[in-house]
Structure formats: C-alpha cells, structure tokens
Design a protein around this motif. Sequence first.
Motif, PDB file in Angstrom:
ATOM      1  N   LYS A   1      24.837  52.798  99.042  1.00 44.84           N
ATOM      2  CA  LYS A   1      24.921  52.372  97.643  1.00 44.84           C
ATOM      3  C   LYS A   1      24.795  53.547  96.681  1.00 44.84           C
ATOM      4  O   LYS A   1      24.681  53.344  95.470  1.00 44.84           O
ATOM      5  CB  LYS A   1      23.803  51.357  97.353  1.00 44.84           C
ATOM      6  CG  LYS A   1      23.847  50.117  98.236  1.00 44.84           C
ATOM      7  CD  LYS A   1      22.562  49.316  98.147  1.00 44.84           C
ATOM      8  CE  LYS A   1      21.439  49.996  98.896  1.00 44.84           C
ATOM      9  NZ  LYS A   1      20.183  49.200  98.885  1.00 44.84           N
ATOM     10  N   HIS A   2      24.846  54.765  97.221  1.00 44.47           N
ATOM     11  CA  HIS A   2      24.630  55.950  96.396  1.00 44.47           C
ATOM     12  C   HIS A   2      25.768  56.139  95.408  1.00 44.47           C
ATOM     13  O   HIS A   2      26.916  55.794  95.675  1.00 44.47           O
ATOM     14  CB  HIS A   2      24.496  57.192  97.288  1.00 44.47           C
ATOM     15  CG  HIS A   2      23.778  58.316  96.636  1.00 44.47           C
ATOM     16  ND1 HIS A   2      24.366  59.161  95.711  1.00 44.47           N
ATOM     17  CD2 HIS A   2      22.488  58.751  96.755  1.00 44.47           C
ATOM     18  CE1 HIS A   2      23.487  60.054  95.313  1.00 44.47           C
ATOM     19  NE2 HIS A   2      22.338  59.842  95.928  1.00 44.47           N
ATOM     20  N   GLU A   3      25.457  56.707  94.244  1.00 47.53           N
ATOM     21  CA  GLU A   3      26.489  56.928  93.229  1.00 47.53           C
ATOM     22  C   GLU A   3      27.468  58.027  93.618  1.00 47.53           C
ATOM     23  O   GLU A   3      28.600  58.060  93.132  1.00 47.53           O
ATOM     24  CB  GLU A   3      25.845  57.275  91.881  1.00 47.53           C
ATOM     25  CG  GLU A   3      25.028  58.543  91.886  1.00 47.53           C
ATOM     26  CD  GLU A   3      24.379  58.854  90.547  1.00 47.53           C
ATOM     27  OE1 GLU A   3      23.918  59.998  90.362  1.00 47.53           O
ATOM     28  OE2 GLU A   3      24.347  57.948  89.679  1.00 47.53           O
ATOM     29  N   GLU A   4      27.062  58.923  94.521  1.00 49.12           N
ATOM     30  CA  GLU A   4      27.952  59.999  94.958  1.00 49.12           C
ATOM     31  C   GLU A   4      28.857  59.507  96.089  1.00 49.12           C
ATOM     32  O   GLU A   4      28.382  59.012  97.115  1.00 49.12           O
ATOM     33  CB  GLU A   4      27.141  61.207  95.422  1.00 49.12           C
ATOM     34  CG  GLU A   4      26.401  61.927  94.307  1.00 49.12           C
ATOM     35  CD  GLU A   4      25.706  63.177  94.808  1.00 49.12           C
ATOM     36  OE1 GLU A   4      26.139  63.720  95.858  1.00 49.12           O
ATOM     37  OE2 GLU A   4      24.726  63.603  94.165  1.00 49.12           O
ATOM     38  N   GLU A   5      30.146  59.667  95.884  1.00 46.65           N
ATOM     39  CA  GLU A   5      31.133  59.198  96.854  1.00 46.65           C
ATOM     40  C   GLU A   5      30.942  59.827  98.229  1.00 46.65           C
ATOM     41  O   GLU A   5      31.027  59.140  99.253  1.00 46.65           O
ATOM     42  CB  GLU A   5      32.530  59.525  96.320  1.00 46.65           C
ATOM     43  CG  GLU A   5      33.668  59.080  97.210  1.00 46.65           C
ATOM     44  CD  GLU A   5      35.013  59.440  96.616  1.00 46.65           C
ATOM     45  OE1 GLU A   5      35.996  59.517  97.375  1.00 46.65           O
ATOM     46  OE2 GLU A   5      35.101  59.647  95.381  1.00 46.65           O
ATOM     47  N   ALA A   6      30.673  61.119  98.271  1.00 49.62           N
ATOM     48  CA  ALA A   6      30.523  61.825  99.553  1.00 49.62           C
ATOM     49  C   ALA A   6      29.381  61.251 100.382  1.00 49.62           C
ATOM     50  O   ALA A   6      29.487  61.163 101.620  1.00 49.62           O
ATOM     51  CB  ALA A   6      30.300  63.314  99.315  1.00 49.62           C
ATOM     52  N   LYS A   7      28.313  60.841  99.719  1.00 52.97           N
ATOM     53  CA  LYS A   7      27.170  60.275 100.450  1.00 52.97           C
ATOM     54  C   LYS A   7      27.485  58.877 100.961  1.00 52.97           C
ATOM     55  O   LYS A   7      27.015  58.484 102.032  1.00 52.97           O
ATOM     56  CB  LYS A   7      25.927  60.269  99.558  1.00 52.97           C
ATOM     57  CG  LYS A   7      25.408  61.681  99.281  1.00 52.97           C
ATOM     58  CD  LYS A   7      24.084  61.674  98.545  1.00 52.97           C
ATOM     59  CE  LYS A   7      23.580  63.109  98.364  1.00 52.97           C
ATOM     60  NZ  LYS A   7      22.281  63.180  97.673  1.00 52.97           N
ATOM     61  N   ARG A   8      28.280  58.133 100.204  1.00 46.99           N
ATOM     62  CA  ARG A   8      28.698  56.816 100.698  1.00 46.99           C
ATOM     63  C   ARG A   8      29.619  56.956 101.902  1.00 46.99           C
ATOM     64  O   ARG A   8      29.548  56.175 102.858  1.00 46.99           O
ATOM     65  CB  ARG A   8      29.393  56.015  99.580  1.00 46.99           C
ATOM     66  CG  ARG A   8      28.512  55.721  98.396  1.00 46.99           C
ATOM     67  CD  ARG A   8      29.055  54.593  97.529  1.00 46.99           C
ATOM     68  NE  ARG A   8      30.406  54.815  97.050  1.00 46.99           N
ATOM     69  CZ  ARG A   8      30.726  55.527  95.978  1.00 46.99           C
ATOM     70  NH1 ARG A   8      29.774  56.114  95.261  1.00 46.99           N
ATOM     71  NH2 ARG A   8      31.986  55.650  95.578  1.00 46.99           N
ATOM     72  N   VAL A   9      30.485  57.952 101.863  1.00 46.31           N
ATOM     73  CA  VAL A   9      31.372  58.221 103.002  1.00 46.31           C
ATOM     74  C   VAL A   9      30.543  58.551 104.236  1.00 46.31           C
ATOM     75  O   VAL A   9      30.766  58.009 105.324  1.00 46.31           O
ATOM     76  CB  VAL A   9      32.346  59.381 102.693  1.00 46.31           C
ATOM     77  CG1 VAL A   9      33.086  59.812 103.953  1.00 46.31           C
ATOM     78  CG2 VAL A   9      33.344  58.968 101.622  1.00 46.31           C
ATOM     79  N   ASP A  10      29.578  59.458 104.065  1.00 49.90           N
ATOM     80  CA  ASP A  10      28.734  59.878 105.191  1.00 49.90           C
ATOM     81  C   ASP A  10      27.962  58.696 105.772  1.00 49.90           C
ATOM     82  O   ASP A  10      27.895  58.520 106.995  1.00 49.90           O
ATOM     83  CB  ASP A  10      27.768  60.965 104.733  1.00 49.90           C
ATOM     84  CG  ASP A  10      26.833  61.393 105.846  1.00 49.90           C
ATOM     85  OD1 ASP A  10      27.302  62.017 106.816  1.00 49.90           O
ATOM     86  OD2 ASP A  10      25.624  61.074 105.754  1.00 49.90           O
ATOM     87  N   ALA A  11      27.378  57.880 104.905  1.00 51.98           N
ATOM     88  CA  ALA A  11      26.598  56.734 105.385  1.00 51.98           C
ATOM     89  C   ALA A  11      27.487  55.726 106.100  1.00 51.98           C
ATOM     90  O   ALA A  11      27.080  55.136 107.108  1.00 51.98           O
ATOM     91  CB  ALA A  11      25.882  56.069 104.211  1.00 51.98           C
ATOM     92  N   SER A  12      28.693  55.540 105.615  1.00 56.00           N
ATOM     93  CA  SER A  12      29.607  54.579 106.233  1.00 56.00           C
ATOM     94  C   SER A  12      30.002  54.992 107.646  1.00 56.00           C
ATOM     95  O   SER A  12      30.323  54.151 108.484  1.00 56.00           O
ATOM     96  CB  SER A  12      30.869  54.420 105.368  1.00 56.00           C
ATOM     97  OG  SER A  12      30.550  53.897 104.092  1.00 56.00           O
ATOM     98  N   GLN A  13      29.954  56.291 107.922  1.00 59.84           N
ATOM     99  CA  GLN A  13      30.231  56.770 109.270  1.00 59.84           C
ATOM    100  C   GLN A  13      29.208  56.252 110.278  1.00 59.84           C
ATOM    101  O   GLN A  13      29.460  56.245 111.480  1.00 59.84           O
ATOM    102  CB  GLN A  13      30.235  58.302 109.305  1.00 59.84           C
ATOM    103  CG  GLN A  13      31.339  58.965 108.503  1.00 59.84           C
ATOM    104  CD  GLN A  13      32.664  58.968 109.221  1.00 59.84           C
ATOM    105  OE1 GLN A  13      32.793  58.414 110.322  1.00 59.84           O
ATOM    106  NE2 GLN A  13      33.664  59.574 108.613  1.00 59.84           N
TER     107      GLN A  13
END
Length: 239
Positions: A28-40
Amino acid sequence: MNRSLSSRFTMDMSSELYQVAMLVDRLKHEEEAKRVDASQHLVRIAKALGPERTREELIPFLSNSTGDEDSVLVVIAEKLGELVDCVGGTQYLHLLLEPLEPLVAIDDSTVRTAAVTSAEAVATAMDSTQLNEHFIPCVLKLAGKEWFTSRISAATLAPIAYIRAEGTSAKSLAQAFLRLCADDTPMVRRVAAAQISKIAASDVRKGGSFTHHSSTASRLLDTALHLADDEQDSVRIQA
C-alpha cells in the motif's frame, strides 16, 4: 486489507513474520517501486496469512488494486497464477478469477498476457465442476464484452476451457469462439485464427460438437477458410 493485517504480524517480532508485515505495508506504499517489490512476494505473504485470510483479505485487496500502475499490475498478474496452492483447495480457486478478470481485459498487452497465463494456470488446477461453473462463464462473459481486449483474451482462453467443457457449456463456447473468428476487430480475428487449430484438436480428443455434428464441423471449416482469405495480412498468416 486494513492495518490489522500487518499489525498482527508485528506482535510477533520473529524475523520472518516481521519481514512479511513490512511487505504487507509496502503493498500500500505511495512509492510505486516499493509496491512492485512487495507484489513480487505475494506467495510468501499468502503463505504467512494462511488460506482463510488469503481468501478473505489478500484476494479482495488485489481485486481493488487493478487500477494501479502497469508496473505493479504486471507483477500481480504474474503472481496470481502462483496462488493456486494458497487458497485452501480447489473449491476456492474461482476466487482468483475476481482480480484476474479485469486484468485480462486491460489495455497494456504485457499485463494482459501475464494475466491470461495466470488464468490458464487457475483453470488447469480447477476440477471439472469449478471449470464449468466458474471459468467457462468468465470466458463467455469476456467474449461478449464491448472492449476488444476482453475478446482477445476470450479467444486465447477458449481452447483451455473447451477441452473440458460439458453439455451446453461446450456448445456455448463453440458458438462464442466462432463469433470471435468473425469479430469486427482485426486483432481479435488474428488471435482467434491462431487458436482455431487448438479448438479443433480439443474437439477431436473430446468428441465434441465440431466433430459429431456435421453442420458445426462445416462452420468451423468454413470459418478457417474465411480467415485464410481475410483482408488483413496478420489474420491470413495465422489462419
């Protein structure tokens, strides 16, 4: 998913649970890169949550995330097919179709292709009852959608649905596929032309409507010949 999802993990400060709690927050992070990483790490998160909470919290959250950036959605689309062992049994596999349905209709072809691959994985894991009650209606729904990307995915998914379709479901799929072969949009006809041999091969193996009813078999042959004479080069090549 609300804050309680991660807060329950942080009560136990063991390394694994704490790391999973951080991953949940990053979804749920506002930074796209962190959402990408978590989704992995969706499979890891699902295993930590357990089947019930995966069904009741994680999958609904993913269903509500289909408006995210394409870089996030392509990862979610890929990982959804890997969650088949995380929902608690084949009787719950249809729940994965909820977030997949909008993803297989999305404009971005990379996201759409990943979602179709995951949908195929879900369908393969389903038993016949689940397939006929949930997956086939999903494919038929996509085939009738106004936006052409939905129909492209329907044409791609039709063969995997048709091989195990039964009764009226098989007939409905055959009719829907033939309509896709005559679609007004060249891109839909191109995909259908690429799949027509798979439909025919499936029909031979299952003894379905195309081979056992001469009128339908004739329509399939006529359709293939018509596609081979299509005005669009890309369609003719596939046919």
